[in-house]
Write an enzyme that holds these catalytic residues in place. Structure first.
Site, PDB file in Angstrom:
ATOM      1  CD  GLU A  34      10.530  13.117  11.253  1.00 12.15           C
ATOM      2  OE1 GLU A  34      11.483  12.339  10.516  1.00 12.15           O
ATOM      3  OE2 GLU A  34       9.538  12.481  11.421  1.00 12.15           O
ATOM      4  CE  LYS A  39      15.853   8.257  22.836  1.00 11.70           C
ATOM      5  NZ  LYS A  39      16.244   9.385  23.282  1.00 11.70           N
ATOM      6  CB  ALA A  61       0.639  10.996  14.532  1.00 15.57           C
ATOM      7  N   GLY A 119      10.008   8.428  12.591  1.00  9.94           N
ATOM      8  CA  GLY A 119      10.742   9.625  12.486  1.00  9.94           C
ATOM      9  C   GLY A 119      12.070   9.638  13.109  1.00  9.94           C
ATOM     10  CD  GLU A 150      -2.904   9.363   0.597  1.00 14.11           C
ATOM     11  OE1 GLU A 150      -3.424   9.963   1.417  1.00 14.11           O
ATOM     12  OE2 GLU A 150      -2.450   8.152   0.936  1.00 14.11           O
ATOM     13  CE  LYS A 172      -3.147   3.357   0.778  1.00 12.41           C
ATOM     14  NZ  LYS A 172      -2.081   4.409   0.681  1.00 12.41           N
ATOM     15  N   PRO A 173       1.233   1.843  -1.101  1.00 15.47           N
ATOM     16  CG  PRO A 173       1.273   2.373  -3.480  1.00 15.47           C
ATOM     17  CD  PRO A 173       0.733   1.356  -2.642  1.00 15.47           C
ATOM     18  CB  CYS A 188      13.469   8.580   8.754  1.00 13.12           C
ATOM     19  SG  CYS A 188      14.545   7.395   7.812  1.00 13.12           S
ATOM     20  CD  GLU A 206      12.655   4.275   9.028  1.00 12.48           C
ATOM     21  OE1 GLU A 206      12.798   5.039   9.657  1.00 12.48           O
ATOM     22  OE2 GLU A 206      12.607   4.412   7.904  1.00 12.48           O
TER      23      GLU A 206
END
Length: 489
Positions: free
Chosen positions: A383, A453, A229, A250, A176, A173-174, A282, A248
């Site tokens: 970030e 973390k 999030a 931020g 959009e 699922k890339p 990242c 994987e």
């Protein structure tokens, strides 16, 4: 406009309801292609195809899986220019960078092909000498890969190759915002000869599709790369359904420049760390922690180097700074410029949107540096995912480490020092998954990639990653004649 389709059970197809959405070229701000907008029905069809294919794929000899992976690697290598163009059109990375990425993309498939026929179990000596006991590795099943928009092809390949090598089937699922390059890769997957349903792709906005893929009883592992999030939401959904998950996420990676550093090397390393990929990485070295004695000289050298970086059309090989990949991300970066000013940071250079000069309305912003930053400012803690560097000074090694580790992220860090003992000492004390010393952003498929973390769970790359896609089975065989239950009289 060119159309890009779903790929389910080895077939390129339109969405079940015939809907499409536009792919936007971030260098111009204009649509350039149409992409099939998958429905929940399409997502569940992909799950069914992957589950059906797994029944046979899991039993395919490792040597055959290796042959197909090597074939795919060869095709990727032969089509690296086409893949680079697709990636640049999709997310605006410079063609120079995507050519470099695509030149190494085949390595993922060749590297993990080498593991496919070497997944050895073990005969285990136990207390009961009359039992023949062994443990063997088996694939986990159907894997769902949820990809971000900043580097879809490399991030897909580093998941796809080990999953296929170990006998799993896959649904991709890339984002959009950047679906088109994955569609090009799928053409090569089909050409390589993988059985229908072993690799499937569904495209479209994520919430409904993602929830359907994660919640489906047939899916076993969810591998997500993206923001903190969204990663938490994926993990929560996977947890409710007791699925394996790798994340994987931020970073707010520091670059520590000590008083004995080579300023020229450090300046180039800082630029590489924060302005490559227009800061949309990242591992971006977005916090510059510099000894107070070097601050002025280092900033002056960085600013001079930044002035030489051409901003513009990412298809021009001379361009070094391309656009922000999406309109929402452009708005986010511009908001952080306002936040930095409100918090009292001093603007050194940049801090604004940049026009291309040819009439195109691309998503360009200037490489930006803020000095006089305190570690409690938002640009030092959150970030940004854009070309924004926050400069913080320190007085000694202990303070540098305290500042570096004062983050809920822990993905990467850079150390700049001529003192070998210090490099080892500081590397050991940094709370992050990747440390570069007197270099930055170098990589290899053979090395583990991941963070501490809130930067994620699990690792990608390297030999240990194979275990994420396997589960172990213990087999006990009684070699005595007959069996007597201990509860029986």
């Amino acid at each position: 406009m060119e159309r890009f389709y779903l790929d389910i059970a080895g077939e390129a197809r339109a969405a079940a309801d015939g809907e499409w959405f536009e792919a936007i070229n971030p260098a111009t701000g204009r649509p350039w292609a149409l992409v099939a907008r998958a429905t929940r029905e399409d997502a569940l069809a992909a799950v069914e195809a992957a589950a059906s294919a797994w029944a046979k794929w899991r039993l395919t000899p490792g040597a055959e899986r290796a042959r197909l992976l090597n074939r795919l690697g060869d095709l990727v290598d032969a089509n690296h220019e086409r893949l680079a163009l697709a990636e640049t059109l999709g997310n605006g990375k410079t063609i120079t960078e995507t050519r470099g990425q695509m030149a190494g993309l085949a390595r993922y498939f060749h590297y993990y092909a080498g593991f496919a026929d070497k997944l050895e179990g073990a005969v285990i000596p136990v207390e009961d000498v009359t039992a023949h006991v062994y443990a063997e590795w088996e694939p986990v099943g159907v894997c769902v890969f949820i990809l971000p928009w900043n580097s879809p092809l490399p991030l897909c390949a580093q998941k796809l190759a080990p999953a296929l090598a170990t006998g799993n089937t896959v649904i991709v699922k890339p984002s959009e915002f950047t679906s088109t390059s994955i569609a090009v890769l799928m053409e090569l997957v089909r050409e390589a000869g993988f059985p229908p349903g072993v690799v499937n792709v569904v495209t479209g906005p994520g919430a409904d599709i993602g929830e359907a893929l994660i919640s489906a009883p047939e899916t076993a592992l969810i591998a997500f790369t993206g923001g903190e999030a969204a990663g938490a939401a994926v993990a929560a959904c996977a947890g409710r359904n007791l699925k394996r998950v790798t994340l994987e996420l931020g970073g707010k990676s520091p670059q520590l420049v000590f008083a004995d550093a080579d300023i020229e090397s450090a300046a180039h390393g800082v630029i590489q760390g924060i302005f490559a990929s227009t800061g949309q990485s990242c591992v971006a070295g977005s916090r510059l922690l510099v000894h107070h004695s070097l601050q002025q000289a280092l900033i002056e050298r960085i600013v001079a180097l930044v002035a030489t970086l051409k901003i513009g059309d990412p298809l021009d090989p001379a361009t070094r700074i391309g656009p922000i990949a999406t309109a929402p991300q452009l708005d986010r970066v511009l908001r952080y410029f306002e936040i930095a000013a409100a918090d009292g940071a001093s603007l050194v250079t940049g801090g604004s949107r940049v026009a291309r000069g040819d009439g195109e309305q691309g998503y360009f912003v200037a490489p930006t540096i803020y000095a006089d930053v305190c570690s409690d400012m938002r640009i030092a803690r959150e970030e940004v995912f854009g070309p924004l560097l926050a400069v913080i000074t320190f007085d000694d090694e202990d303070e540098a480490l305290a500042l570096a580790n004062d983050s809920h992220f822990g993905l990467a860090a850079g150390i700049w020092s001529r003192d070998g003992a210090r490099v080892h000492r500081v590397a050991r004390k940094l709370q992050c998954g990747i440390v570069w010393a007197n270099c930055y952003r170098t990589s290899s498929v053979a090395m583990p990639f991941g963070g501490f973390k809130r930067s994620g769970i699990g690792r990608e790359g390297g030999s240990a990653m194979i275990r994420d896609y396997l589960q172990q089975k213990a087999v006990w065989i009684n070699t005595r004649d007959g069996f007597t239950a201990s509860l029986a009289s």
